[in-house]
Scaffold this motif. Structure first.
Motif, PDB file in Angstrom:
ATOM      1  N   PHE A 165      -7.189 -14.479  -2.892  1.00  0.00           N
ATOM      2  CA  PHE A 165      -6.908 -15.910  -2.809  1.00  0.00           C
ATOM      3  C   PHE A 165      -6.443 -16.354  -1.422  1.00  0.00           C
ATOM      4  O   PHE A 165      -6.056 -17.510  -1.239  1.00  0.00           O
ATOM      5  CB  PHE A 165      -5.876 -16.297  -3.872  1.00  0.00           C
ATOM      6  CG  PHE A 165      -6.389 -16.141  -5.270  1.00  0.00           C
ATOM      7  CD1 PHE A 165      -7.376 -16.975  -5.760  1.00  0.00           C
ATOM      8  CD2 PHE A 165      -5.917 -15.123  -6.083  1.00  0.00           C
ATOM      9  CE1 PHE A 165      -7.869 -16.827  -7.049  1.00  0.00           C
ATOM     10  CE2 PHE A 165      -6.402 -14.959  -7.368  1.00  0.00           C
ATOM     11  CZ  PHE A 165      -7.377 -15.809  -7.861  1.00  0.00           C
ATOM     12  N   LYS A 166      -6.443 -15.420  -0.473  1.00  0.00           N
ATOM     13  CA  LYS A 166      -6.102 -15.741   0.919  1.00  0.00           C
ATOM     14  C   LYS A 166      -4.778 -16.510   0.999  1.00  0.00           C
ATOM     15  O   LYS A 166      -4.660 -17.533   1.681  1.00  0.00           O
ATOM     16  CB  LYS A 166      -7.234 -16.549   1.563  1.00  0.00           C
ATOM     17  CG  LYS A 166      -8.567 -15.811   1.563  1.00  0.00           C
ATOM     18  CD  LYS A 166      -9.688 -16.649   2.175  1.00  0.00           C
ATOM     19  CE  LYS A 166     -11.010 -15.888   2.154  1.00  0.00           C
ATOM     20  NZ  LYS A 166     -12.128 -16.697   2.693  1.00  0.00           N
ATOM     21  N   THR A 167      -3.802 -15.969   0.255  1.00  0.00           N
ATOM     22  CA  THR A 167      -2.518 -16.654   0.141  1.00  0.00           C
ATOM     23  C   THR A 167      -1.808 -16.760   1.482  1.00  0.00           C
ATOM     24  O   THR A 167      -1.198 -17.783   1.789  1.00  0.00           O
ATOM     25  CB  THR A 167      -1.626 -15.913  -0.874  1.00  0.00           C
ATOM     26  OG1 THR A 167      -2.372 -15.698  -2.080  1.00  0.00           O
ATOM     27  CG2 THR A 167      -0.382 -16.716  -1.199  1.00  0.00           C
ATOM     28  N   ILE A 216      -1.745  -6.788  -4.235  1.00  0.00           N
ATOM     29  CA  ILE A 216      -2.587  -6.638  -3.041  1.00  0.00           C
ATOM     30  C   ILE A 216      -3.929  -7.331  -3.258  1.00  0.00           C
ATOM     31  O   ILE A 216      -4.400  -8.117  -2.420  1.00  0.00           O
ATOM     32  CB  ILE A 216      -2.805  -5.149  -2.705  1.00  0.00           C
ATOM     33  CG1 ILE A 216      -1.491  -4.487  -2.282  1.00  0.00           C
ATOM     34  CG2 ILE A 216      -3.857  -4.996  -1.603  1.00  0.00           C
ATOM     35  CD1 ILE A 216      -1.577  -2.970  -2.177  1.00  0.00           C
ATOM     36  N   ASP A 217      -4.560  -7.028  -4.393  1.00  0.00           N
ATOM     37  CA  ASP A 217      -5.890  -7.573  -4.676  1.00  0.00           C
ATOM     38  C   ASP A 217      -5.856  -9.093  -4.809  1.00  0.00           C
ATOM     39  O   ASP A 217      -6.708  -9.791  -4.247  1.00  0.00           O
ATOM     40  CB  ASP A 217      -6.436  -6.947  -5.968  1.00  0.00           C
ATOM     41  CG  ASP A 217      -6.655  -5.440  -5.848  1.00  0.00           C
ATOM     42  OD1 ASP A 217      -6.754  -4.948  -4.708  1.00  0.00           O
ATOM     43  OD2 ASP A 217      -6.710  -4.764  -6.895  1.00  0.00           O
ATOM     44  N   PRO A 268       0.818  -1.222   0.000  1.00  0.00           N
ATOM     45  CA  PRO A 268       0.000   0.000   0.000  1.00  0.00           C
ATOM     46  C   PRO A 268       0.852   1.272   0.000  1.00  0.00           C
ATOM     47  O   PRO A 268       0.507   2.258  -0.671  1.00  0.00           O
ATOM     48  CB  PRO A 268      -0.813  -0.126   1.299  1.00  0.00           C
ATOM     49  CG  PRO A 268      -0.909  -1.594   1.528  1.00  0.00           C
ATOM     50  CD  PRO A 268       0.414  -2.146   1.086  1.00  0.00           C
ATOM     51  N   ALA A 269       1.973   1.252   0.733  1.00  0.00           N
ATOM     52  CA  ALA A 269       2.864   2.415   0.735  1.00  0.00           C
ATOM     53  C   ALA A 269       3.495   2.602  -0.639  1.00  0.00           C
ATOM     54  O   ALA A 269       3.618   3.730  -1.142  1.00  0.00           O
ATOM     55  CB  ALA A 269       3.953   2.231   1.798  1.00  0.00           C
ATOM     56  N   TRP A 270       3.899   1.515  -1.265  1.00  0.00           N
ATOM     57  CA  TRP A 270       4.495   1.565  -2.607  1.00  0.00           C
ATOM     58  C   TRP A 270       3.501   2.168  -3.606  1.00  0.00           C
ATOM     59  O   TRP A 270       3.839   3.043  -4.406  1.00  0.00           O
ATOM     60  CB  TRP A 270       4.873   0.150  -3.041  1.00  0.00           C
ATOM     61  CG  TRP A 270       5.751   0.061  -4.250  1.00  0.00           C
ATOM     62  CD1 TRP A 270       5.689   0.834  -5.378  1.00  0.00           C
ATOM     63  CD2 TRP A 270       6.828  -0.863  -4.457  1.00  0.00           C
ATOM     64  NE1 TRP A 270       6.642   0.441  -6.282  1.00  0.00           N
ATOM     65  CE2 TRP A 270       7.352  -0.591  -5.747  1.00  0.00           C
ATOM     66  CE3 TRP A 270       7.375  -1.895  -3.714  1.00  0.00           C
ATOM     67  CZ2 TRP A 270       8.415  -1.332  -6.287  1.00  0.00           C
ATOM     68  CZ3 TRP A 270       8.430  -2.620  -4.252  1.00  0.00           C
ATOM     69  CH2 TRP A 270       8.940  -2.334  -5.512  1.00  0.00           C
ATOM     70  N   ALA A 296      -3.870 -13.041 -12.065  1.00  0.00           N
ATOM     71  CA  ALA A 296      -2.876 -13.960 -11.497  1.00  0.00           C
ATOM     72  C   ALA A 296      -1.679 -13.200 -10.944  1.00  0.00           C
ATOM     73  O   ALA A 296      -0.568 -13.721 -10.920  1.00  0.00           O
ATOM     74  CB  ALA A 296      -2.439 -14.960 -12.559  1.00  0.00           C
ATOM     75  N   MET A 297      -1.915 -11.973 -10.474  1.00  0.00           N
ATOM     76  CA  MET A 297      -0.809 -11.135 -10.035  1.00  0.00           C
ATOM     77  C   MET A 297      -0.113 -11.670  -8.792  1.00  0.00           C
ATOM     78  O   MET A 297       0.983 -11.231  -8.446  1.00  0.00           O
ATOM     79  CB  MET A 297      -1.310  -9.707  -9.775  1.00  0.00           C
ATOM     80  CG  MET A 297      -0.225  -8.652  -9.826  1.00  0.00           C
ATOM     81  SD  MET A 297       0.701  -8.694 -11.374  1.00  0.00           S
ATOM     82  CE  MET A 297      -0.565  -8.227 -12.535  1.00  0.00           C
TER      83      MET A 297
END
Length: 716
Positions: free
Chosen positions: A343-345, A337-338, A292-294, A673-674
């Motif tokens: 996908f709750k990685t 982030i999304d 988020p900072a990036w 698929a990010m």
């Protein structure tokens, strides 16, 4: 040249011999043992020796690392190199001017005498690799601190590099894999005389801009052509008009027969960085703190550059490459982030680590692995706020030329001022040129606005961890508004203009540089970014050891099924198929694994910065002037999808069919698929490629550079 025979020792002994199709970035030296049979079943028609050989010419000899950050490939016996437009973007911008704007209008050399040499550009050929794990790891033990371990390893690496460089002929790189559980060395040969041959207009090469970046359906001609030159003996040489086109050991034939769903395909390239072994705490830290900072910091930099870039073509050229780089990662990190959230990685990794922790605390494993997971989790808890702070500060430094002035031009001026008079006289002309080039490549109003805006953001968002002392002091006096403070700094600084710095060269004074307000600020920012408390240094030491043991234990226990090392800018092969995504009304084609020129024209918006198109292309599309590059369905295919496992650094990689023929050029991934740098999703992971027929059509039919196509080996 004498033959070199490498012994295949028992590498990857912990790994099973079955692999998962599509997933994996594989070492070429193990293709025969680990992948070749699987690839043959899918459609590969080459032997393993034809892909990677150290005694004979092979496919790997056509693949190069392009300028350290992308991939490219040899496509003619006369040294032609094909890569992405965005990989050559900064070079094309450098060679451009408002009067001869190759970035905007394109460029095609009519013959070799017109090819353009940028200041710095190189390609790196891969010669061979070998395993040195036993040699290096036999010198270290678990009683060493990480610093002691690193020192021993670096000393041995220096010996390995010297042994294999053949007196400086080759560049030798030794890299750790599996988080330092294995080591390999790589031998390369660099060529530095590389010249621009051709590039389409920016409206084609970057069609869709930031809006379409990481998206499908995609319609862009993201490619450019260069040529490698060598001396009369085909060896690397500094730029000279006497140099001749390189005769590569292997070049890729280009297939224009078209593709269909399920066709075997593979990619060779230099993927930059993946983190498939990243612990749950690291993923959580990235999603909630670092990324988020990036994203926010990048957006501030982009907005404050863009308002000047759109007003002046010269300013646009100065910042085109920097802006494109910032924008690319801005969208990438938001996509990460999304995807990681969706996908709750982190949750999936936490379950794996809980299973590992249970295994680690069995009596036979506890002494070595028992504290691994708690140590890792403690480290991330300690560094969450720092991760946020560091990314706000890092985006400031990436977007502001003056944020890092103390380690660039400022440091050079300081060394110049401290040098004896005779030495000053010697280096003054070159330094004066450095000053001229620095100021020719920036626009001061933009720089001042970027620095002020980034300081405003950093002062507000970095305070939870603690901002740099200079920033804290200024914040106390300016109520969080750095515009006036930055303007005052520039007014008082010798860096305020090229003329001011050139005047300094006439009467140098080291104290003036050391006490310059911009120099002081830059030093403070860089120091604060790198400073670490004893507590943090100890936590990092413990974390590095624990992370290495986590990877070792996950492999030893079989809890993880990852069978390949993370990407780290070394040559890899990934393979799979041409593979569609589900039908999409935005892409009305028979199979959603390709796009067409008709679809590109439908996106056209006259005068739009992202979706404009040249009139000639529109006319040729209307008249269906596709020639031999048309698909059997009568359309001209533009981009296509495969399901390969790639990441940044693979840009410009060749997409090859089962015969080793070029069918496309990789340039992007899909935003769904990010999370792919952390976890591979076989259902969603796609690579977006430029169809080889569109590339050749743009060179040959559209641009009229048929002489270049005549150099190539075309397979109908």
């Amino acid at each position: 040249m004498k033959k070199i025979i490498l012994s295949l020792v028992a590498i990857f002994t912990l790994l099973p011999f079955t692999v998962k199709a599509n997933e994996g970035m594989w070492f070429l030296m193990f293709i025969d043992r680990l992948n070749h049979r699987d690839m043959q079943k899918m459609g590969l028609q080459l032997t393993a020796e034809e892909i990677y050989s150290i005694n004979n010419n092979s496919l790997k000899d056509a693949i190069v690392q392009f300028n350290g950050g992308c991939t490219a490939e040899m496509v003619s016996p006369q040294g032609l190199v094909l890569t992405n437009h965005h990989c050559g973007y900064n070079v094309i911008a450098e060679l451009s001017s408002p009067e001869a704007n190759y970035l905007k209008n394109g460029f095609w050399a009519k013959d070799k005498s017109e090819e353009l040499k940028p200041k710095n550009l190189y390609v790196r050929f891969f010669v061979r690799m070998d395993d040195v794990s036993k040699r290096i790891l036999s010198l270290v033990n678990d009683d060493m601190s990480e610093a002691e371990r690193e020192k021993v390893i670096n000393n041995e690496i220096a010996k390995i590099q010297e042994e294999n460089s053949e007196g400086g002929k080759y560049t030798v790189v030794v890299r750790p894999f599996f988080q330092g559980n294995e080591y390999y060395y790589f031998v390369y040969q660099d060529y530095t005389d590389v010249r621009l041959v051709g590039t389409p207009e920016e409206s084609i090469g970057k069609f869709g801009g930031d809006t379409d970046n990481w998206e499908w359906p995609r319609h862009t001609g993201d490619f450019s052509l260069f040529r490698v030159y060598a001396d009369q003996n085909n060896e690397p040489a500094a730029y000279s008009t006497n140099n001749v086109p390189l005769k590569p050991k292997h070049h890729l034939p280009i297939n224009i027969g078209g593709i269909k769903e399920g066709d075997f395909s593979m990619i060779l390239g230099y993927p930059g960085r993946t983190n498939r072994w990243m612990p749950a705490g690291g993923i959580e830290q990235n999603v909630k703190y670092a990324y988020p900072a990036w994203v926010e910091g990048s957006k501030v930099g982009m907005d404050n550059l863009k308002k000047y870039m759109v007003e002046d073509e010269d300013v646009n050229l100065k910042y085109a490459s920097k802006y494109a780089s910032i924008a690319n990662y801005w969208k990438n990190r938001q996509g990460m982030i999304d995807a990681l959230t969706q996908f709750k990685t982190a949750k999936a990794k936490a379950k794996q680590e809980a299973k590992f922790h249970k295994w680690a605390n069995k009596p036979a494993n506890k002494a070595k692995y028992g504290n691994v997971v708690p140590t890792i989790n403690n480290y991330y808890a300690l560094t969450n706020e720092k991760a946020s702070h560091d990314n706000y500060l890092s985006t400031l430094l990436r977007s502001s030329a003056f944020g890092t002035i103390s380690r660039g031009l400022g440091r050079q001026l300081e060394m110049y001022a401290k040098a004896p008079a005779a030495k000053q006289a010697e280096i003054k002309p070159a330094l004066a040129q450095v000053v001229t080039e620095f100021y020719n490549n920036i626009y001061m109003p933009a720089e001042q606005d970027v620095l002020a805006a980034q300081l405003n953001l950093y002062a507000a968002k970095g305070k939870a961890y603690g901002v740099a002392p200079q920033v804290a002091a200024l914040t106390a006096t300016n109520n969080g508004d750095f515009a006036n403070a930055v303007n005052a700094m520039f007014e008082q600084s010798i860096f305020r203009s090229a003329a001011s710095v050139q005047a300094f060269l006439e009467v140098p004074n080291a104290n003036f540089v050391a006490n310059d307000p911009l120099m002081v600020l830059s030093n403070d920012l860089l120091t604060h970014l790198s400073v670490k408390s004893e507590e943090l240094m100890q936590a990092e030491n413990d974390f590095q050891a624990a992370y290495r043991k986590l990877v070792q234990g996950l492999r030893e226990s079989g809890i993880s099924d990852i069978q390949y090392p993370d990407a780290n800018s070394t040559l890899r092969l990934t393979y799979g198929t041409v593979r569609a995504l589900p039908k999409d009304k935005r892409n009305p084609v028979s199979e959603n694994n390709y796009t067409t020129l008709d679809g590109m024209v439908k996106k056209y918006k006259k005068g739009d910065a992202e979706f404009d198109l040249p009139q000639r292309l529109l006319e040729m599309a209307e008249n269906k002037e596709y020639g031999r590059y048309a698909d059997k369905d009568g359309t001209l295919h533009v981009n296509m999808l495969t399901d390969h496992d790639i990441t940044g650094g693979n840009s410009g990689s060749p997409v090859l069919n089962g015969k080793g023929e070029l069918i496309g050029l990789a340039f992007d991934g899909n935003i769904e698929a990010m999370a792919g740098d952390v976890i591979f999703d076989p259902k969603l992971q796609r690579t977006i490629n430029v169809d080889s027929r569109f590339i050749l059509w743009l060179i040959d039919t559209y641009s009229g550079a048929s002489h270049l196509v005549e150099e190539m080996e075309i397979v109908e």
